[in-house]
Every structure is written in structure tokens, then in C-alpha cells.
Design an enzyme around this catalytic site. Structure first.
Site, short mmCIF file in Angstrom:
data_model
loop_
_atom_site.label_atom_id
_atom_site.label_comp_id
_atom_site.label_asym_id
_atom_site.label_seq_id
_atom_site.Cartn_x
_atom_site.Cartn_y
_atom_site.Cartn_z
N HIS A 44 3.88 -24.55 10.30
CA HIS A 44 2.42 -24.55 10.18
C HIS A 44 1.91 -24.36 8.76
O HIS A 44 0.70 -24.42 8.53
CB HIS A 44 1.82 -23.49 11.10
CG HIS A 44 1.89 -23.87 12.55
ND1 HIS A 44 3.05 -23.79 13.28
CD2 HIS A 44 0.95 -24.38 13.39
CE1 HIS A 44 2.81 -24.20 14.52
NE2 HIS A 44 1.55 -24.56 14.60
N SER B 89 23.02 -32.47 -5.82
CA SER B 89 22.33 -31.93 -4.65
C SER B 89 21.92 -33.08 -3.76
O SER B 89 21.98 -34.25 -4.15
CB SER B 89 21.10 -31.12 -5.07
OG SER B 89 20.15 -31.98 -5.70
N THR C 292 -7.33 -35.34 22.00
CA THR C 292 -8.79 -35.20 22.03
C THR C 292 -9.42 -36.46 22.59
O THR C 292 -10.34 -36.41 23.43
CB THR C 292 -9.32 -34.94 20.61
OG1 THR C 292 -8.75 -33.73 20.12
CG2 THR C 292 -10.84 -34.83 20.60
N ALA D 273 -20.31 -33.64 6.39
CA ALA D 273 -20.88 -34.98 6.21
C ALA D 273 -21.67 -35.41 7.44
O ALA D 273 -22.75 -36.02 7.32
CB ALA D 273 -19.77 -35.98 5.92
N ASP E 45 -5.00 -37.76 19.26
CA ASP E 45 -4.97 -38.60 20.45
C ASP E 45 -5.22 -37.82 21.73
O ASP E 45 -5.78 -38.34 22.69
CB ASP E 45 -3.66 -39.39 20.53
CG ASP E 45 -2.43 -38.50 20.56
OD1 ASP E 45 -2.56 -37.27 20.46
OD2 ASP E 45 -1.32 -39.05 20.70
N GLY F 127 11.67 -38.01 -3.31
CA GLY F 127 12.98 -38.51 -3.72
C GLY F 127 14.11 -38.05 -2.83
O GLY F 127 15.24 -37.83 -3.30
N ILE G 281 -2.71 -33.98 11.13
CA ILE G 281 -1.75 -34.06 10.04
C ILE G 281 -0.58 -34.97 10.41
O ILE G 281 0.14 -35.45 9.54
CB ILE G 281 -1.23 -32.68 9.61
CG1 ILE G 281 -0.34 -32.05 10.68
CG2 ILE G 281 -2.37 -31.75 9.24
CD1 ILE G 281 0.45 -30.87 10.19
N ASP G 282 -0.39 -35.23 11.71
CA ASP G 282 0.70 -36.09 12.16
C ASP G 282 0.45 -37.55 11.83
O ASP G 282 1.39 -38.35 11.77
CB ASP G 282 0.92 -35.95 13.66
CG ASP G 282 1.19 -34.51 14.08
OD1 ASP G 282 1.83 -33.78 13.30
OD2 ASP G 282 0.78 -34.13 15.19
N LYS H 79 26.14 -36.78 -7.96
CA LYS H 79 24.92 -36.05 -7.59
C LYS H 79 25.23 -34.57 -7.45
O LYS H 79 26.32 -34.18 -7.00
CB LYS H 79 24.36 -36.59 -6.27
CG LYS H 79 23.60 -37.90 -6.40
CD LYS H 79 22.82 -38.20 -5.12
CE LYS H 79 21.94 -39.42 -5.30
NZ LYS H 79 21.12 -39.68 -4.10
#
Length: 323
Positions: A253, A217, A105, A22, A103, A187, A128-129, A215
């Protein structure tokens, strides 16, 4: 303004290529030449750049990672290294630079601007954080969160079949954004994030109560924090309180790669356009981001000096839904 540079720095994030594409297309539409700086600040110091035209960015919007490659360069932490980078910017004839990263960078870019009278710098949040102040979402977060949710869905099948407790560790560094949103969407029964102190005893009691009422699991989503692999320690501590079979899965990763989601492609595209337009408007020393659906510019210094808070409403929602 006649020629600009684009680089990606720090950890790669899905959607970075959409942003590069872009930015290049916006620059070309405004009669600007574009240099793609390879390997982040390492390539900037070395003036390692390649021309970016329409052919270079064709068929890249769907690709994960970054076509410009990336790195973390220790030389950039020194004033000497930053002065070499400033000299390289001048040598390459750049009238502005778009920096896509997190951050770290932007911290480096702030120091560069303070050390030298360099060309205008505009940042784009790619992490991604999702821990960069000045934007609701960073490029790459949505793809990583969807990866985590898919993993939770798959693990729940096995957890339910074996009546088992699972600890699933996601990335996020020192922030719990990935864990919180993937925990809601998947969930999860429990959440361990660096923003809150965890009580192993109370968490164990809640897990046991869940099994007591029927439950089959339970899944605990754990943010890696500053200690990747911390889930193994938490699982051992929980085992001292509960007589339950448990397993640990560390995504690591896996969350970084793969094709970007629609959201990351759109966000990357919007911010790539906004970054070049910011340079054309004469802006410098800022990061373009999206806040409340609107594009905003935040001073680079604030992006790494200010702590981005978790969405308290989402935290409240998780608490309600995990009961």
C-alpha cells in the site's frame, strides 16, 4: 439539473482529490449545488452527504487519498442495497452523480441503473492498477508507478553493492500495467505479470547469464496478481535453480498514498471537468476517460466487462531493453 452528488469508491488513488476539486468548481460555475457523499456506496445507501463548496475543496489538489473517504460495501452487491441507494439519491434531491473509482465501482453503478430508474450516473476512472477499460490511464496510476520506480532505484544501489538478486513486488491486482511500466523505467532485468505464463527455469537461466557476462545485480519486478506476496514463492523457486543470494521487497500500500504527480493532478482535473459537463449534456451510464489524448465516453458496462489489454509495444520494448 440543480444538484449533483460526488463519491469515491473502492481503493483510494492519488489524484482523486484533484478530480473532486475540479468537479465541484465546474458544477459551481454552472450554478449547480454539490453534495459530497462520504465513504462511497456505504454513504450513498445511508444518504450520508456534506455540502461541497469552494471552501470545502480549497487546498486539496496536492493531497493523496480522498477527502470524501471510501469503502467497499457488501450491501451494494444485493438488489435490496442498491434500491436503498436509489431511494437515497432521490431523498437527497440529486439530479446526477459523479462516481470516481475502478471497475468494481462501475459494475455496481451498472447494476444500480438496471435495478432502479435513478438519476444520471457518470464515472471517472480512479485506480492505481490502471485496469479499467475505456481509458489509457486511470487517476493514480502515474503516482503509483513513480513510487515503484523510486523503490527500484533505491534497491538497485543495495543490489549492486552486494551483488544480489532482488524481487520487487508491485500492486496491480490481476493486471500487469504497474509492473510493466515501472519495470521499463527502472531498468529491471525480468518481469512477472499475470498476462503471461512465467517459466522459472528460463528466467533463472537469463538471470545467471547476466551475472556471467559481468552484471553485478538483477531486479525482477513482480505483479502481485491475485496472490499478494507471491514474490516469496517465486524467489524460493528461483533459488532451486540459482546459487544466488536474493531478497524480496513487497511495496504494497505504499504505492497508494502520497501527493499525486503532475500527471495525476492534470488527469484528475480534466476528467472531473469532463464528468460534470457530461451530466450537463444529458449523458448517463457512461465513464469519461482519456484515449489517445482525447476525452471519450465509454458505457459503464464495457468498463468492467471488457478486458483492458497491455500495450504490446511497451511489452516489446521491455523485452529488447532487458536483454
Amino acid at each position: 439539473m440543480k444538484r449533483i452528488g460526488i463519491l469515491t469508491s473502492g481503493g483510494d488513488a492519488p489524484g482523486m482529490n484533484a478530480c473532486i476539486r475540479a468537479a465541484v468548481r465546474t458544477a459551481l460555475a454552472n450554478n449547480l449545488a454539490v453534495a459530497g457523499i462520504r465513504r462511497g456506496y456505504t454513504g450513498l445507501i445511508a444518504a450520508d452527504a456534506v455540502p461541497l463548496d469552494r471552501a470545502a475543496i480549497r487546498n486539496t489538489i496536492h493531497l493523496g487519498g480522498t477527502i470524501l473517504e471510501t469503502s467497499r460495501n457488501p450491501d451494494f452487491y444485493t438488489k435490496e442495497g442498491r434500491l436503498r441507494a436509489a431511494a437515497a439519491i432521490e431523498r437527497m434531491g440529486l439530479d446526477g452523480v459523479v462516481l470516481i473509482g475502478g471497475d468494481g465501482t462501475f459494475h455496481g453503478a451498472s447494476l444500480l441503473a438496471a435495478d432502479a430508474d435513478t438519476a444520471p450516473l457518470v464515472g471517472v476512472p480512479g485506480s492505481i492498477d490502471n485496469d479499467v477499460y475505456g481509458t489509457d490511464y486511470c487517476i493514480g496510476f502515474d503516482t503509483a508507478a513513480n513510487c515503484a520506480v523510486e523503490a527500484i532505484d533505491r534497491i538497485r544501489d543495495t543490489a549492486r553493492s552486494h551483488e544480489r538478486l532482488f524481487f520487487l513486488e508491485v500492486m496491480g491486482r490481476t493486471a500487469g500495467f504497474l509492473a510493466l511500466e515501472s519495470g521499463i523505467a527502472g531498468g529491471a532485468e525480468e518481469l512477472v505479470i499475470p498476462e503471461e505464463e512465467v517459466s522459472i527455469a528460463r528466467m533463472s537461466e537469463r538471470i545467471q547469464n547476466g551475472f556471467t557476462i559481468g552484471k553485478k545485480s538483477a531486479i525482477v519486478v513482480v505483479a502481485e496478481a491475485e496472490t499478494p506476496g507471491i514474490s516469496f514463492q517465486i524467489a524460493r523457486e528461483v533459488r532451486e535453480h540459482l546459487d544466488l543470494d536474493s531478497r524480496v521487497v513487497v511495496l504494497g500500500h505504499l504505492q497508494r498514498g502520497g501527493p499525486p504527480t503532475l500527471r495525476d493532478r492534470v488527469l484528475g482535473s480534466a476528467l472531473g471537468v469532463a464528468a460534470v459537463e457530461a451530466l450537463l449534456e444529458g449523458r448517463s451510464g457512461c465513464m469519461v476517460g482519456e484515449v489517445g489524448g482525447a476525452l471519450m465516453c465509454t458505457p459503464l458496462g464495457e468498463t468492467w466487462q471488457k478486458k483492458k489489454p497491455l500495450n504490446e509495444n511497451l511489452r516489446r520494448i521491455f523485452t529488447i531493453l532487458s536483454e
